[in-house]
Motif scaffolding. Structure first.
Motif, PDB file in Angstrom:
ATOM      1  N   ALA A   9       0.877  -1.349   0.016  1.00  0.00           N
ATOM      2  CA  ALA A   9       0.114  -0.075  -0.013  1.00  0.00           C
ATOM      3  C   ALA A   9       0.888   1.191  -0.088  1.00  0.00           C
ATOM      4  CB  ALA A   9      -1.006  -0.036   1.244  1.00  0.00           C
ATOM      5  N   SER A  10       0.559   2.283  -0.600  1.00  0.00           N
ATOM      6  CA  SER A  10       1.311   3.524  -0.561  1.00  0.00           C
ATOM      7  C   SER A  10       1.162   4.214   0.701  1.00  0.00           C
ATOM      8  CB  SER A  10       0.680   4.444  -1.833  1.00  0.00           C
ATOM      9  OG  SER A  10      -0.796   4.879  -1.338  1.00  0.00           O
ATOM     10  N   ASN A  11       0.115   4.035   1.198  1.00  0.00           N
ATOM     11  CA  ASN A  11       0.065   4.732   2.519  1.00  0.00           C
ATOM     12  C   ASN A  11       0.721   4.400   3.863  1.00  0.00           C
ATOM     13  OD1 ASN A  11      -2.217   3.066   2.858  1.00  0.00           O
ATOM     14  ND2 ASN A  11      -3.182   4.328   4.032  1.00  0.00           N
ATOM     15  N   GLY A  51      -5.697  -0.446  -0.816  1.00  0.00           N
ATOM     16  CA  GLY A  51      -5.559   0.608  -1.668  1.00  0.00           C
ATOM     17  C   GLY A  51      -7.009   1.211  -2.105  1.00  0.00           C
ATOM     18  N   SER A  52      -7.099   1.440  -3.355  1.00  0.00           N
ATOM     19  CA  SER A  52      -8.529   2.059  -3.968  1.00  0.00           C
ATOM     20  C   SER A  52      -9.318   1.113  -4.140  1.00  0.00           C
ATOM     21  CB  SER A  52      -7.886   2.863  -5.070  1.00  0.00           C
ATOM     22  OG  SER A  52      -7.727   1.996  -6.157  1.00  0.00           O
ATOM     23  N   ARG A  53     -10.562   1.559  -4.224  1.00  0.00           N
ATOM     24  CA  ARG A  53     -11.758   0.794  -4.571  1.00  0.00           C
ATOM     25  C   ARG A  53     -11.577   0.303  -5.810  1.00  0.00           C
ATOM     26  NH1 ARG A  53     -17.634   2.578  -2.371  1.00  0.00           N
ATOM     27  NH2 ARG A  53     -18.864   0.987  -3.527  1.00  0.00           N
ATOM     28  N   HIS A  84       4.617  -1.258  -4.180  1.00  0.00           N
ATOM     29  CA  HIS A  84       4.113  -0.002  -4.717  1.00  0.00           C
ATOM     30  C   HIS A  84       5.284   1.130  -5.384  1.00  0.00           C
ATOM     31  CE1 HIS A  84       1.510   3.546  -5.151  1.00  0.00           C
ATOM     32  NE2 HIS A  84       0.443   2.792  -4.806  1.00  0.00           N
ATOM     33  N   PRO A  85       4.864   1.612  -6.501  1.00  0.00           N
ATOM     34  CA  PRO A  85       5.902   2.262  -7.092  1.00  0.00           C
ATOM     35  C   PRO A  85       6.131   3.801  -6.437  1.00  0.00           C
ATOM     36  CG  PRO A  85       3.784   2.222  -8.312  1.00  0.00           C
ATOM     37  CD  PRO A  85       3.760   1.530  -7.324  1.00  0.00           C
ATOM     38  N   ALA A  86       5.289   4.017  -5.282  1.00  0.00           N
ATOM     39  CA  ALA A  86       5.582   5.299  -4.749  1.00  0.00           C
ATOM     40  C   ALA A  86       6.723   5.074  -3.711  1.00  0.00           C
ATOM     41  CB  ALA A  86       4.344   5.622  -3.783  1.00  0.00           C
ATOM     42  N   GLU A 122      -8.757  -4.596   1.071  1.00  0.00           N
ATOM     43  CA  GLU A 122      -9.129  -3.444   1.941  1.00  0.00           C
ATOM     44  C   GLU A 122      -9.130  -2.171   1.277  1.00  0.00           C
ATOM     45  OE1 GLU A 122      -6.569  -2.520   5.357  1.00  0.00           O
ATOM     46  OE2 GLU A 122      -7.835  -0.780   4.992  1.00  0.00           O
ATOM     47  N   MET A 123     -10.321  -1.491   1.065  1.00  0.00           N
ATOM     48  CA  MET A 123     -10.594  -0.481   0.214  1.00  0.00           C
ATOM     49  C   MET A 123     -10.901   0.927   0.821  1.00  0.00           C
ATOM     50  SD  MET A 123     -11.964  -3.111  -2.832  1.00  0.00           S
ATOM     51  CE  MET A 123     -13.339  -3.919  -1.796  1.00  0.00           C
ATOM     52  N   SER A 124     -12.319   0.724   0.789  1.00  0.00           N
ATOM     53  CA  SER A 124     -12.990   2.095   0.946  1.00  0.00           C
ATOM     54  C   SER A 124     -13.720   2.154   2.334  1.00  0.00           C
ATOM     55  CB  SER A 124     -13.760   2.476  -0.483  1.00  0.00           C
ATOM     56  OG  SER A 124     -14.478   3.522  -0.007  1.00  0.00           O
TER      57      SER A 124
END
Ligand SMILES: NC(=O)C1=CN([C@@H]2O[C@H](COP(=O)(O)OP(=O)(O)OC[C@H]3O[C@@H](n4cnc5c(N)ncnc54)[C@H](OP(=O)(O)O)[C@@H]3O)[C@@H](O)[C@H]2O)C=CC1
Ligand SMILES: O=C(O)CCC(=O)C(=O)O
Length: 524
Positions: free
Chosen positions: A154-156, A238-240, A183-185, A262-264
């Protein structure tokens, strides 16, 4: 020293082309160039994982636990180099990342204890009864690893939900080999952690295919990983849109597999009238603290707060406005995420009935500026767009006409990771009426605290009905997460010598269920 290479079953490889890591605050490129992993890398990592699975999945539990502990030690040993790189790539502050590193190694060690405990194998024995008609067979059950798991970083959470995060730790604990899509971030952070785990794999004498990490910027990489026939399950945060795309891909495979995405979630918080009357200003300051923590980039962010219209609610809103004014703009994880945040705020502000309560300090374009809106319960109920998650430091206060309308709003919401009640004793009767709705909506119900911050423990549920997650029967945080990567196998009438050791009559597992009765070691 970073190489920019991908880890494919113990081999550090160049890829097909490169991409650049970016300093989240300045937007400057951070060296080195990072290799875009190829479809061949995916195929090779998955083939090696399938081969390694035969060894890793059958490892004595004590050795599996030793590997998890060594992985934790190796990550610890990366020290400040890891924190510094993660700070530059994510824009997150040092204290947060030091804490996140502690959580990452802490959860690997907790899973080591869990592996040794063995209770998750859920051992059950039903003895034969040849006198019964028809004769009852001898049945013995345990849970085994599902096979290689694909994990999307995950990015966060560049550490705790990434290469060695909760999905990887729980998959290893279950006995599953892991192929990570980094994650590429934060590719440098991913490489450092990948190196630490690769050392643990090697020093424990495990097959190199036990663990691979592939980074890249093309969706095709993640799709190839989920499509690979050797992958048995997927963990994603990540994102939905991303979660749904991977679920679709997994369902369309010749052999479909589960995706634990795990999304939104907008994590409703209810301020019960008694509590609000008593503590409006204190609640306002804590609310603003929670919604702006980490630039609001938590899936547990309190995105919606429900109150009953009153003089106390008006006081609360004034105090929210004041508290927001002192919130500095904070660097967001990527330019894509800060752009998405700005556009989300603009959409919310344009909805019929939305009014701005206040804003935080302004910052550069890399930053997220805190925003709080308000709307009435009836405006909220009239437009489902109010419910869209905005990833960043924002929230909406929904002013309901009474507690029945609060219940109605809660009832209309989609599935959530958390729901929260702020209350005093005078509110308990009303709270009791809301609880059945809250249970239906969320994986965790919180009293008198804020949803941000998730403890890694045995009873934690970080999950919830769709779209909070793709499968509300599971959690991605805490030791219960191991269950996602296990499947039950029953052994009927097998000679004792062919049974797994812990299911034999002379085994003394700590806990097992024999002929329906739970037996602790002391009873046997
Ligand atoms: N609820 C939550 O906890 C979180 C929500 N988000 C939301 O996600 C947005 C984007 O952030 P980000 O972290 O990049 O999350 P994404 O969901 O966009 O990406 C997460 C990972 O999944 C991959 N991926 C995404 N979509 C697909 C697809 N269709 N096919 C294959 N792979 C895919 C990405 O690949 P690639 O690297 O190639 O892009 C990346 O590795 C945020 O603005 C926020 O709204 C983000 C983090 C946490
Ligand atoms: O707050 C936490 O620890 C978990 C948050 C999370 O899962 C997320 O933000 O993606």
């Amino acid at each position: 020293m970073l190489t920019g290479k991908n880890l494919v079953a113990g081999e550090w490889r160049n890829g097909d082309g490169t991409f650049t890591a970016v300093d989240a605050a300045s937007g400057d490129a951070l060296g080195p160039d990072f290799a875009e992993a190829t479809k061949q890398d995916v195929a090779d990592a998955c083939a090696a994982a399938a081969e390694a699975q035969k060894v890793f999945g059958a490892l004595p539990l004590a050795e599996r636990a030793k590997f998890l502990r060594l992985a934790a030690d190796k990550i610890d040993a990366l020290g400040d180099d890891l924190t510094r790189r993660a700070m530059a790539e994510s824009g997150l502050p040092e204290a947060r990342l030091t804490g996140e590193r502690g959580r990452t190694v802490g959860q690997l060690r907790l899973f080591a204890e869990e592996v040794e405990d063995g209770g998750w194998q859920d051992l059950r024995i039903d003895h034969a009864d040849p006198s019964r008609t028809p004769p009852k067979p001898d049945l013995r059950m345990r849970k085994i690893p599902v096979g290689p798991v694909a994990v999307f970083g995950a990015s966060n959470f560049p550490l705790a939900f990434s290469v060695a995060g909760g999905d990887t730790a729980s998959a290893f604990a279950a006995g599953c080999c892991v192929v990570v899509k980094g994650h590429p971030a934060h590719p440098g952070t991913s490489e450092l952690v990948a190196g630490a785990i690769a050392e643990a794999v090697s020093e424990c004498g495990l097959p190199a295919g036990t663990f691979s990490v592939l980074s890249g910027t093309d969706y095709a990489l993640g799709e190839a990983l989920v499509s690979d026939p050797r992958i048995a399950a997927v963990g994603f945060t990540g994102s939905r849109a991303g979660g749904l795309a991977l679920m679709k891909r997994a369902a369309e495979r010749e052999v479909p597999i589960p995706v634990y995405a795990e999304m939104s979630s907008i994590n409703p918080v209810v301020l019960m009238p008694g509590k609000l009357e008593q503590s409006a200003e204190e609640l306002a300051s804590a609310y603003v603290g929670s919604l702006s923590l980490g630039a609001g980039q938590f899936c547990t962010n309190p995105g919606i707060l429900l109150t009953v219209e009153s003089e106390a609610t008006s006081r609360f809103l004034v105090a929210v406005k004041d508290a927001l004014g002192a919130v500095p703009a904070q660097t967001m994880l990527t330019s894509g995420i800060s752009d998405a945040y700005r556009s989300g705020i603009e959409t919310l502000g344009g909805l019929s009935g939305a009014e701005l309560v206040g804003v935080g300090e302004e910052g550069s374009s890399a930053c997220g500026r805190a925003h709080v809106y308000t709307a009435t319960g009836s405006d909220f109920l009239a437009d489902p767009a109010f419910e869209q998650e905005i990833f960043g430091p924002s929230s909406i206060v929904v002013r309901c006409k009474d507690l029945r309308e609060v219940a109605q709003v809660l009832d209309e919401l989609e599935g959530q990771l958390t729901t929260t009640l702020h209350m005093i004793e005078a509110d308990y009767d009303d709270a009791a009426k809301l609880l059945p709705i809250l249970e239906q909506r969320a994986g965790r119900i919180i009293a008198n605290a804020w949803p941000t911050g998730v403890d890694v423990t045995h009873a934690m549920v970080h999950g919830g009905p769709f779209p909070a997650t793709s499968d509300g029967r599971s959690t991605s945080v805490g030791t219960l997460a191991i269950g996602r990567f296990l499947r039950p196998v029953s052994y009927q009438d097998l000679p004792s010598v062919l049974l797994p050791q812990r299911l034999r009559d002379d085994a003394r597992p700590k806990l097992s269920r024999i002929n329906g009765e739970w037996r602790a070691l002391s009873d046997t």
